[in-house]
Design a protein around this motif. Sequence first.
Motif, short mmCIF file in Angstrom:
data_model
loop_
_atom_site.label_atom_id
_atom_site.label_comp_id
_atom_site.label_asym_id
_atom_site.label_seq_id
_atom_site.Cartn_x
_atom_site.Cartn_y
_atom_site.Cartn_z
N THR A 9 42.21 33.54 28.01
CA THR A 9 43.47 33.27 28.72
C THR A 9 43.68 34.21 29.90
N CYS A 10 43.11 35.39 29.85
CA CYS A 10 43.27 36.41 30.89
C CYS A 10 42.86 35.86 32.26
N VAL A 11 43.67 36.15 33.28
CA VAL A 11 43.38 35.69 34.64
C VAL A 11 43.05 36.86 35.58
N GLY A 12 42.93 38.05 35.03
CA GLY A 12 42.49 39.19 35.83
C GLY A 12 43.52 39.75 36.78
N MET A 13 44.77 39.78 36.40
CA MET A 13 45.80 40.43 37.22
C MET A 13 45.79 41.95 36.99
N TYR A 14 45.22 42.38 35.87
CA TYR A 14 45.01 43.79 35.52
C TYR A 14 46.30 44.60 35.39
N GLU A 24 40.54 47.95 30.37
CA GLU A 24 39.77 48.29 31.56
C GLU A 24 39.48 47.02 32.36
N LYS A 25 39.23 47.21 33.63
CA LYS A 25 38.86 46.09 34.50
C LYS A 25 37.39 45.74 34.30
N ASP A 26 37.11 44.46 34.19
CA ASP A 26 35.74 43.95 34.20
C ASP A 26 35.65 43.11 35.47
N MET A 27 35.28 43.75 36.55
CA MET A 27 35.27 43.09 37.86
C MET A 27 34.24 41.96 37.91
N ASP A 28 33.15 42.08 37.18
CA ASP A 28 32.13 41.03 37.17
C ASP A 28 32.68 39.73 36.59
N ALA A 29 33.47 39.86 35.51
CA ALA A 29 34.03 38.68 34.85
C ALA A 29 35.38 38.28 35.44
N GLY A 30 36.01 39.22 36.17
CA GLY A 30 37.34 38.94 36.72
C GLY A 30 38.42 38.91 35.65
N LYS A 31 38.20 39.70 34.59
CA LYS A 31 39.13 39.75 33.47
C LYS A 31 39.23 41.18 32.98
N ALA A 32 40.27 41.45 32.19
CA ALA A 32 40.40 42.75 31.55
C ALA A 32 39.55 42.76 30.28
#
Length: 80
Positions: A9-14, A24-32
Amino acid sequence: MHIEFDRDTCVGMYQCVAEWDAFEKDMDAGKATLVGGEEVEEDTFSLEVPEGEELDAKFAARTCPVDAIRLYDDDGEQLI
């Protein structure tokens, strides 16, 4: 108290990352990512909230814009 994180469900707004260092940020996946979380279902992770970090966990859950974070008390009742 424990927290559940639905990574699908996460959309990576962090916003959770800014509130609690268990995320933590997972920039590769664009999700926390919930650090130390145990996968209890596919893409759903659970973690016992350490003593003293309950307020941070609450803020992380409340700031999630897509409700990917749920917080439960010791009796299993959903708080957030």
